[in-house]
Design a protein around this motif. Structure first.
Motif, PDB file in Angstrom:
ATOM      1  N   ASN A  33      -6.579   4.864  -0.089  1.00 53.64           N
ATOM      2  CA  ASN A  33      -5.247   4.578   0.348  1.00 53.64           C
ATOM      3  C   ASN A  33      -4.394   5.801   0.466  1.00 53.64           C
ATOM      4  O   ASN A  33      -4.010   6.591  -0.442  1.00 53.64           O
ATOM      5  CB  ASN A  33      -4.610   3.843  -0.772  1.00 53.64           C
ATOM      6  CG  ASN A  33      -3.094   3.369  -0.111  1.00 53.64           C
ATOM      7  OD1 ASN A  33      -2.674   3.607   0.905  1.00 53.64           O
ATOM      8  ND2 ASN A  33      -2.306   2.915  -1.160  1.00 53.64           N
ATOM      9  N   SER A  72       2.113  10.487  -4.878  1.00 54.40           N
ATOM     10  CA  SER A  72       0.894  10.840  -4.138  1.00 54.40           C
ATOM     11  C   SER A  72       0.513  12.322  -4.013  1.00 54.40           C
ATOM     12  O   SER A  72       1.199  13.181  -3.878  1.00 54.40           O
ATOM     13  CB  SER A  72       0.587  10.105  -3.024  1.00 54.40           C
ATOM     14  OG  SER A  72       1.392  10.404  -2.018  1.00 54.40           O
ATOM     15  N   GLU A  89      -7.211  -0.180  -8.897  1.00 58.41           N
ATOM     16  CA  GLU A  89      -6.422  -0.143  -9.852  1.00 58.41           C
ATOM     17  C   GLU A  89      -6.897   0.272 -11.632  1.00 58.41           C
ATOM     18  O   GLU A  89      -6.311   0.400 -12.379  1.00 58.41           O
ATOM     19  CB  GLU A  89      -5.466  -1.303 -10.055  1.00 58.41           C
ATOM     20  CG  GLU A  89      -4.896  -1.699  -9.010  1.00 58.41           C
ATOM     21  CD  GLU A  89      -3.602  -0.650  -8.375  1.00 58.41           C
ATOM     22  OE1 GLU A  89      -3.119  -0.089  -9.413  1.00 58.41           O
ATOM     23  OE2 GLU A  89      -3.652  -0.651  -7.403  1.00 58.41           O
ATOM     24  N   LYS A 145      -8.889   3.226  -3.800  1.00 58.93           N
ATOM     25  CA  LYS A 145      -8.344   1.484  -3.553  1.00 58.93           C
ATOM     26  C   LYS A 145      -8.769   0.970  -4.906  1.00 58.93           C
ATOM     27  O   LYS A 145      -9.381  -0.217  -4.787  1.00 58.93           O
ATOM     28  CB  LYS A 145      -8.678   1.196  -2.446  1.00 58.93           C
ATOM     29  CG  LYS A 145      -7.884   1.575  -1.112  1.00 58.93           C
ATOM     30  CD  LYS A 145      -8.164   0.618   0.024  1.00 58.93           C
ATOM     31  CE  LYS A 145      -7.218   0.970   1.278  1.00 58.93           C
ATOM     32  NZ  LYS A 145      -7.579   0.147   2.185  1.00 58.93           N
ATOM     33  N   THR A 198       0.799  -1.354  -0.179  1.00 61.33           N
ATOM     34  CA  THR A 198       0.061  -0.133  -0.021  1.00 61.33           C
ATOM     35  C   THR A 198       0.805   1.161   0.061  1.00 61.33           C
ATOM     36  O   THR A 198       0.230   2.230  -0.271  1.00 61.33           O
ATOM     37  CB  THR A 198      -0.995   0.057   1.281  1.00 61.33           C
ATOM     38  OG1 THR A 198       0.057  -0.217   2.471  1.00 61.33           O
ATOM     39  CG2 THR A 198      -1.792  -1.087   1.177  1.00 61.33           C
ATOM     40  N   SER A 237      -2.000   5.959  -4.805  1.00 62.96           N
ATOM     41  CA  SER A 237      -2.543   4.659  -5.621  1.00 62.96           C
ATOM     42  C   SER A 237      -2.341   4.943  -7.221  1.00 62.96           C
ATOM     43  O   SER A 237      -1.618   5.990  -7.395  1.00 62.96           O
ATOM     44  CB  SER A 237      -3.984   4.773  -5.320  1.00 62.96           C
ATOM     45  OG  SER A 237      -4.455   5.830  -6.070  1.00 62.96           O
TER      46      SER A 237
END
Length: 330
Positions: free
Chosen positions: A192, A129, A207, A205, A122, A196
């Motif tokens: 997250n 970010s 993809e 969270k 994570t 991410s």
């Protein structure tokens, strides 16, 4: 020849863009300087002055054994604070050790220390970010020593996030909201905070699509359906605000206004009735509703879901207009 040149230019642009992105990501992580000539002395030496820190039972970092880390990586106090020999010899000189206080490391240097271990799972996307870009340090949210909170957070999760995201926190008090303030959900159920693959989407969270995250809980809306509602397939957030709304079911607007943003007034509520004027009192023109007004009056006072209840998708075709596609009805 022209196509080859265009392809070459495009490839070079991608390479330059990726290189620039990597440089930007690297700017958010930097190893702090280590005092020259310092060597490792072991956590026992730290205990002479910092006995309360050495005996902490809540600090998971002190429980890491040497066989749990790669060869050459130190454990204990010096895994974060660096070699402490000069600090010990200098009778606690704070300039001779890595320190994390207000006058200590910069946010990118703090990240450099933490990411030396927390660089997978994570935490993989921390460098790119939104938090890293806005100089949020690891110690802004985490307190390592003397902390009994889960994940060593400085406060409870929702209260901690609300300190910065006050506009989002306010939405959780609207009439329609996810059960965050009730304690049944937390921000990290969807987000997250360490980054991410989709930082522009709020570090969600997922993809892939936002919908994939929503459907983990709201599986009944997944389908497949014979007749799909296009906005639903594209993005749940077109109609819903997950943090809270005044309208029911987390809708961004009440019905039928949210539907009328894409759909014109329905034929049975507007067009069909436009040919008829309603007279409440014969002979009194003030009590006559014009044909063009009557239909829209009905549509604005009617919820679309009274008939079209399956707004997320349906296996039923339109019953009134053959070939018109999905009615999204019961």
């Amino acid at each position: 020849m022209g196509k080859k040149i265009l392809l070459l230019i495009t490839s070079l642009s991608l390479i330059v863009g990726c290189s620039e992105m990597m440089r930007n990501r690297a700017a958010y992580i930097k190893l702090p300087p280590i005092p020259q000539g310092a060597s490792y002395v072991g956590s026992e030496a730290c205990g002479d002055c910092h006995e309360d820190y050495i005996q902490e039972s809540t600090n998971v970092h002190l429980k890491i054994a040497s066989f749990e880390v790669p060869q050459g990586v130190k454990t204990g106090c010096e895994s974060c604070h660096g070699p402490a020999s000069l600090h010990v010899e200098g009778e606690g000189d704070t300039e001779k050790i890595i320190r994390f206080g207000p006058e200590g490391l910069e946010p990118d240097e703090i990240a450099g220390v933490c990411v030396s271990c927390h660089q997978a799972g994570t935490h993989f996307n921390w460098a790119g970010s939104i938090h890293a870009e806005n100089e949020v340090a690891c110690t802004t949210c985490h307190k390592i020593h003397g902390n009994k909170n889960k994940n060593l957070l400085v406060d409870k999760e929702t209260a901690l996030c609300a300190k910065c995201h006050q506009d989002i926190n306010a939405k959780t008090y609207f009439a329609s909201h996810h059960p965050i303030k009730e304690g049944k959900m937390g921000c990290s159920d969807c987000h997250n905070p360490h980054g991410s693959a989709s930082p522009e989407a709020g570090m969600l969270k997922t993809e892939e699509r936002v919908n994939d995250l929503c459907l983990k809980c709201h599986t009944r809306y997944q389908g497949p359906f014979v007749f799909e509602h296009d906005p639903v397939v594209e993005d749940c957030l077109i109609c819903h605000d997950p943090h809270g709304t005044v309208a029911n079911n987390l809708l961004r607007q009440q019905e039928p206004f949210i539907c009328l943003q894409c759909h014109e007034a329905h034929f049975h509520a507007a067009r069909a009735s436009n040919n008829v004027a309603t007279v409440f009192a014969p002979g009194d023109p003030s009590n006559v509703i014009a044909p063009s007004d009557h239909g829209f009056t009905k549509s604005f006072m009617t919820k679309c879901t009274q008939c079209h209840s399956k707004v997320h998708g349906s296996d039923l075709p339109s019953q009134s207009v053959p070939g018109a596609g999905a009615a999204l009805t019961r």
